[in-house]
Scaffold this active site. Structure first.
Site, mmCIF file in Angstrom:
data_model
loop_
_atom_site.group_PDB
_atom_site.id
_atom_site.type_symbol
_atom_site.label_atom_id
_atom_site.label_comp_id
_atom_site.label_asym_id
_atom_site.label_seq_id
_atom_site.Cartn_x
_atom_site.Cartn_y
_atom_site.Cartn_z
ATOM 1 N N ASN A 129 -27.167 -6.765 7.883
ATOM 2 C CA ASN A 129 -28.251 -7.493 7.205
ATOM 3 C C ASN A 129 -27.852 -8.881 6.711
ATOM 4 O O ASN A 129 -28.610 -9.522 5.996
ATOM 5 C CB ASN A 129 -28.833 -6.679 6.046
ATOM 6 N N SER B 41 -23.277 -4.399 23.387
ATOM 7 C CA SER B 41 -23.124 -3.270 24.299
ATOM 8 C C SER B 41 -24.371 -3.042 25.148
ATOM 9 O O SER B 41 -24.298 -2.962 26.364
ATOM 10 C CB SER B 41 -22.808 -1.996 23.500
ATOM 11 N N GLU C 65 -31.395 1.071 16.125
ATOM 12 C CA GLU C 65 -30.942 1.286 14.748
ATOM 13 C C GLU C 65 -31.493 2.614 14.235
ATOM 14 O O GLU C 65 -32.684 2.901 14.376
ATOM 15 C CB GLU C 65 -31.412 0.141 13.844
ATOM 16 N N ASP D 242 -27.730 7.051 22.097
ATOM 17 C CA ASP D 242 -27.491 5.772 21.433
ATOM 18 C C ASP D 242 -26.639 5.944 20.179
ATOM 19 O O ASP D 242 -25.656 5.216 19.966
ATOM 20 C CB ASP D 242 -28.834 5.133 21.073
ATOM 21 N N ARG E 116 -19.835 2.918 26.903
ATOM 22 C CA ARG E 116 -20.089 3.981 25.918
ATOM 23 C C ARG E 116 -21.353 4.745 26.251
ATOM 24 O O ARG E 116 -21.443 5.953 26.037
ATOM 25 C CB ARG E 116 -20.198 3.392 24.510
ATOM 26 N N ARG F 56 -21.529 -8.823 7.883
ATOM 27 C CA ARG F 56 -21.895 -7.482 7.461
ATOM 28 C C ARG F 56 -23.313 -7.191 7.941
ATOM 29 O O ARG F 56 -24.020 -8.092 8.401
ATOM 30 C CB ARG F 56 -21.836 -7.361 5.933
ATOM 31 N N ASP G 273 -28.477 -6.304 20.627
ATOM 32 C CA ASP G 273 -29.870 -6.388 20.188
ATOM 33 C C ASP G 273 -30.015 -6.278 18.672
ATOM 34 O O ASP G 273 -31.013 -6.728 18.107
ATOM 35 C CB ASP G 273 -30.690 -5.287 20.864
ATOM 36 N N GLY G 274 -29.032 -5.690 17.993
ATOM 37 C CA GLY G 274 -29.158 -5.453 16.563
ATOM 38 C C GLY G 274 -29.266 -6.709 15.728
ATOM 39 O O GLY G 274 -29.990 -6.742 14.722
ATOM 40 N N GLU H 3 -32.360 -8.037 13.061
ATOM 41 C CA GLU H 3 -32.242 -8.551 11.698
ATOM 42 C C GLU H 3 -32.972 -9.885 11.535
ATOM 43 O O GLU H 3 -33.660 -10.115 10.535
ATOM 44 C CB GLU H 3 -30.768 -8.722 11.322
#
Length: 655
Positions: free
Chosen positions: A224, A278, A623, A344, A357, A222, A247-248, A252
């Protein structure tokens, strides 16, 4: 066989590598870190022979070879049955090598020893494929002597791969190698159109096992989740944290490290990224830093995995971003407003297309191009940065206003903190256990037991080979099973700082971390040495590394540790065709040479962005964050990024 060190060697010198440290030699305190970042000694010539010897092949009836090892490559020349006039495949650059192991025959009568190198050469079409070369040490009468020779070559190769010095006296023994580095791998199984787990299992885990790296792997479940995990880690038990996603996930991890009471030590933990998402912007910058040609998809993943196997960290600048509510987060990539953030976020609905995308999002964004009124203020760099294009200098800011994969296994919802350690591969589903399980999680001895041993080296009429570890696990080195279990939440925190709770769905914010000494309170007047621009903008982008995505080089002159945030903006008045040309040129990093009058650039140490339109989208590292004024300050070299040696693939040939 006659393997020997050349007498003119002085192997106390390292190859030329701008590494902050090598695998197994990670700095544990500030003094170690300072020493590790000292300039390396003068390098040996890339062509200087380090070892030379004659070996047989496996199967035994194959040809015989003369091998020569240099600091950059393994040279292979066939001797018998007929010497090659033009050796084919006779040069193996170390940039293509993931690891090396020693093997022995399962036949008791075979006195030969074997060593195998794992390589990932590029094919004629540019893609990488896994290959292995096994050589037979058979020049001595006894197995023990042949084994010592095979281990000497395998040890020398591994030392070169990891940037470790070789002794000048010629005594190369497995004791030169430190314990296997321990990595915590965090994988988002749904990243990269759901391919992240398949790529991890089929490509990444075999490669890092070949490199002799010890690991535990955890699937995140999930948003975080990774942040919570790193907040509860006992960091002294790990040598690095590596994310397998876009990168996300790294966003975190870094914010989790900086949101610990011991953030000053925690942020020194080396972090790495293996691209399975992506955008993969930071991975594109790592790929370029390593000297590889631009790549996407699986090729980019294999390039970054090869660099990870080499070890080596580099200081990483981090940007502290204060949002309108007063909450704060840390960025390693970018802050975007306008066209970039619109594409984005609005392309999220096309996530199933992978990196395509962004192409579709760009087309749609051009069709509905918006401008935004705002104010950009910044503290200029004290030293003017190198121009993005030396031949076309930009106007100063004040005047700017003018291997065959297996089918993906069915994804079952796993319990919290389910992980897998470095068990023999391919990984069966029952191998998934909890880190706190009383069942021991075995650690592979260095390079002992890569995947598909018999399938790789078995030959008709030849006894199969079995792994012959270079080193047993040192008694003082804890097994993975002895690592502290990963707790299910952050450590105890002091009383609340009074910051408002984060917006649901938004990235969590940090309450710790270094102070922003360059920034006045948000909303208060700025010092007189700041520059302010106000007008209508198509986009404003503040970027730290060179890449905006794996194939977009927004700041071609940027470095991981230049101490600058690179501000790029496009003012209103630009046509859709001209904006499209900018982004097409950005694929080569040549957009600044187009002479576009609406394109501006400045290198800064801090900045403030004040949107003057009521609606819009702001992103930090891709984000979505709350919309409103924000400001940010660069903290030079605050983190450490696993990059591998710089430019190690600069002379990489195609096969």
């Amino acid at each position: 066989m006659n393997g020997h060190l050349q007498p003119e060697e002085q192997q106390n010198q390292r190859p030329k590598q701008e590494l902050t440290w090598s695998w197994g030699h990670g700095p544990k305190n500030s003094l170690d870190r300072a020493e590790a970042m000292a300039p390396p000694p003068p390098p040996l010539a890339a062509s200087t022979p380090l070892l030379h010897g004659e070996f047989g092949s496996y199967p035994a009836r194959g040809p015989r070879y003369a091998l020569t090892l240099t600091s950059q490559a393994l040279h292979i020349q066939r001797l018998r049955p007929k010497p090659e006039a033009r050796p084919r495949g006779g040069l193996v650059p170390l940039a293509e090598v993931s690891g090396c192991c020693t093997l022995r025959s399962r036949s008791p009568s075979d006195t030969a020893a074997y060593f195998c190198i794992y390589t990932y050469p590029r094919g004629r079409r540019g893609g990488r494929r896994r290959a292995s070369r096994t050589f037979r040490a058979d020049g001595a009468a006894t197995y023990e002597e042949n084994r010592a020779e095979a281990q000497r070559w395998a040890t020398a190769l591994m030392c070169l791969l990891r940037g470790l010095p070789l002794p000048g006296d010629g005594e190369i023994t497995p004791e030169l190698l430190p314990r296997p580095p321990r990595l915590l791998l965090l994988v988002n199984p749904f990243g990269g159109r759901g391919l992240a787990w398949q790529w991890c299992k089929n490509h990444v885990l075999p490669m890092i096992s070949e490199a002799g790296l010890s690991f535990n792997l955890i699937q995140t479940e999930r948003q975080n989740h990774a942040r919570e995990l790193v907040q509860g880690l006992s960091l002294s038990e790990w040598d690095g944290i590596v994310t397998l996603s876009g990168d996300g996930l790294l966003f975190e991890v870094l914010n989790g490290l900086l949101d610990r009471p011991d953030w000053e030590e925690a942020v020194k933990m080396p972090v790495g990224i293996l691209p399975c998402g992506s955008g993969n912007a930071l991975a594109g910058a790592v790929n370029q830093h390593g000297g590889f040609e631009p790549a996407l998809g699986l090729d980019l993943l294999l390039n970054c995995s090869l660099l990870l196997c080499r070890g080596g960290g580099h200081p990483l600048d981090l940007l502290s971003v204060t949002l309108a509510s007063g909450s704060r987060c840390f960025s390693f990539l970018s802050v975007a407003w306008g066209f970039v953030s619109d594409v984005d976020i609005q392309s999220e609905r096309f996530r199933a297309l992978g990196s395509a995308r962004f192409t579709l999002g760009t087309v749609l964004g051009l069709a509905t191009l918006h401008t935004y009124r705002g104010r950009l203020s910044y503290l200029p760099a004290s030293v003017e940065p190198a121009s993005p294009t030396p031949a076309h200098s930009l106007p100063r800011a004040k005047s700017e206003l003018t291997l065959t994969p297996e089918p993906a296994p069915p994804m079952a919802h796993s319990p919290l903190h389910r992980s897998v350690s470095d068990l023999p591969l391919p990984l069966p589903q029952p191998a998934l256990v909890s880190p706190g399980s009383p069942e021991p999680l075995p650690v592979l001895s260095l390079n002992g037991g890569g995947p598909e041993l018999v399938g790789d080296w078995g030959g008709a009429g030849d006894a199969p080979l079995s792994p012959d570890p270079l080193l047993p696990s040192p008694p003082s080195s804890p097994k993975v099973a002895s690592l502290s279990p990963i707790t299910e939440g952050p450590p105890e925190m002091p009383a609340s700082s009074g910051l408002p709770p984060p917006t649901p769905g938004a990235p969590a914010t940090s309450t710790w971390g270094p102070p922003d000494h360059l920034l006045p309170p948000l909303g208060s007047p700025l010092p007189p040495d700041w520059v302010t621009l106000e007008g209508d903008f198509v986009l404003i982008l503040a970027i730290s590394p060179s890449h905006l995505s794996a194939d977009l080089v927004a700041a071609p002159h940027a470095r991981f540790d230049d101490g600058l945030v690179h501000l790029c903006w496009v003012q209103s008045g630009i046509s859709r065709a001209a904006l499209l040309r900018l982004f097409l040129a950005m694929e080569r990093g040549s957009h600044f040479s187009l002479g576009c009058p609406q394109l501006g650039y400045a290198g800064a140490r801090a900045f403030r962005l004040e949107p003057l339109t009521p609606r819009g989208l702001l992103t930090v590292d891709g984000e979505l964050v709350e919309y409103g004024p924000l400001q940010a300050q660069m903290h030079p070299g605050l983190g450490t990024l696993l990059t591998g040696p710089p430019g190690c693939a600069g002379q990489e040939p195609r096969t």
